[in-house]
Design an enzyme around this catalytic site. Structure first.
Site, PDB file in Angstrom:
ATOM      1  N   GLU A 145     117.075 -18.529 124.798  1.00  0.00           N
ATOM      2  CA  GLU A 145     118.532 -18.561 124.658  1.00  0.00           C
ATOM      3  C   GLU A 145     119.145 -18.118 125.976  1.00  0.00           C
ATOM      4  OE1 GLU A 145     121.204 -20.035 123.718  1.00  0.00           O
ATOM      5  OE2 GLU A 145     120.398 -19.855 121.682  1.00  0.00           O
ATOM      6  N   CYS A 155     119.786 -23.195 118.913  1.00  0.00           N
ATOM      7  CA  CYS A 155     118.437 -23.127 119.446  1.00  0.00           C
ATOM      8  C   CYS A 155     118.199 -24.422 120.208  1.00  0.00           C
ATOM      9  CB  CYS A 155     117.411 -22.965 118.324  1.00  0.00           C
ATOM     10  SG  CYS A 155     115.689 -23.002 118.901  1.00  0.00           S
TER      11      CYS A 155
END
Length: 264
Positions: A111, A2
């Site tokens: 992402e 992340c």
């Protein structure tokens, strides 16, 4: 991993979800990057017997974990994530996993789907948010780092795990998500050892998130407004769910600027 996330909920919404007694005001943030301050929720171990205040407190921490034994932060790679499978054994995270587990408030995360090595295609950015809206709580770790001159700084990392069905076609890691009913158990570092909360470090349930392709505006930290979450006009068809592909991924850091610690 992340490497970017967002928190656009109001302070009141955060206060209500996490059962906080008080919280300072903060603006919506659409493109939070490593080394910036992030809002975390920690268990409050300062209470005395008979004190009925909430056992949770909100504070700011630098997104980039610094173990207490580090002498020069410049000698350590930027630790924005910690693998949940090994955090309890790793020297960098072992103490925090036992004594300083936290929650990281977020409205979702970004992402990138990377092209195969050697391909001329560009990486594709996705805004991954709770399908039902609202706030999500990432499992994390914190450490208060003391520099050589005695200055203290709270630092944090987000725990990651393998992907669920929605994230798997994009990336092979995602943040650990802690459900509201598990907040107390996760934050109770006095009574709950890492082995007692290992069951919480699982991929989020399928259909928990939805992935929206966005433009490459999110790639640049300076782009910090709601436009970074706008669906890309040339969006591809939705990617089909796929089985997770387990391969090592080297964390990538984002560009930063000198005023990041002044955002709040």
């Amino acid at each position: 991993m992340c490497g970017r996330f967002s928190l656009t909920a109001t302070p009141q919404e955060v206060q209500e979800l996490f059962g906080l007694e008080e919280i300072e005001d903060f603006p919506p943030r659409y493109n939070i990057a490593p080394t910036q301050p992030i809002l975390i929720i920690a268990g409050d171990r300062r209470r005395e017997e008979g004190d009925n205040r909430t056992d949770r407190r909100a504070l700011l921490a630098r997104w980039g974990f610094l173990p207490g034994w580090v002498k020069d932060p410049a000698d350590l790679p930027l630790l924005i994530n910690a693998r949940s499978e090994t955090a309890a054994e790793k020297a960098s995270f072992r103490a925090a996993m036992r004594h300083r587990r936290i929650l990281v408030a977020a409205s979702g995360f970004y992402e990138w789907r990377r092209p195969p090595k050697g391909s001329k295609e560009k990486s594709v950015a996705y805004w991954i948010r709770p399908r039902a809206g609202g706030i999500v709580a990432f499992g994390g770790l914190m450490e208060t780092y003391m520099s050589a001159d005695g200055a203290e700084m709270d630092t944090a990392a987000i725990l990651t795990v393998g992907p669920n069905r929605e994230v798997a076609p994009i990336h092979d890691r995602m943040p650990v998500v802690i459900a509201p009913e598990d907040f107390s158990r996760w934050l109770d570092c006095l009574n709950q050892e890492p082995r007692h909360v290992a069951d919480l470090m699982q991929p989020a349930p399928d259909d928990c998130f939805e992935a929206i392709r966005v433009s490459d505006l999110v790639n640049k930290v300076a782009n910090s407004g709601p436009e970074v979450q706008k669906p890309a006009t040339d969006a591809e068809p939705a990617v089909a769910p796929a089985k997770p592909v387990k391969r090592p991924v080297k964390p990538k850091t984002a560009d930063t600027d000198s005023d990041q610690m002044k955002l709040f």
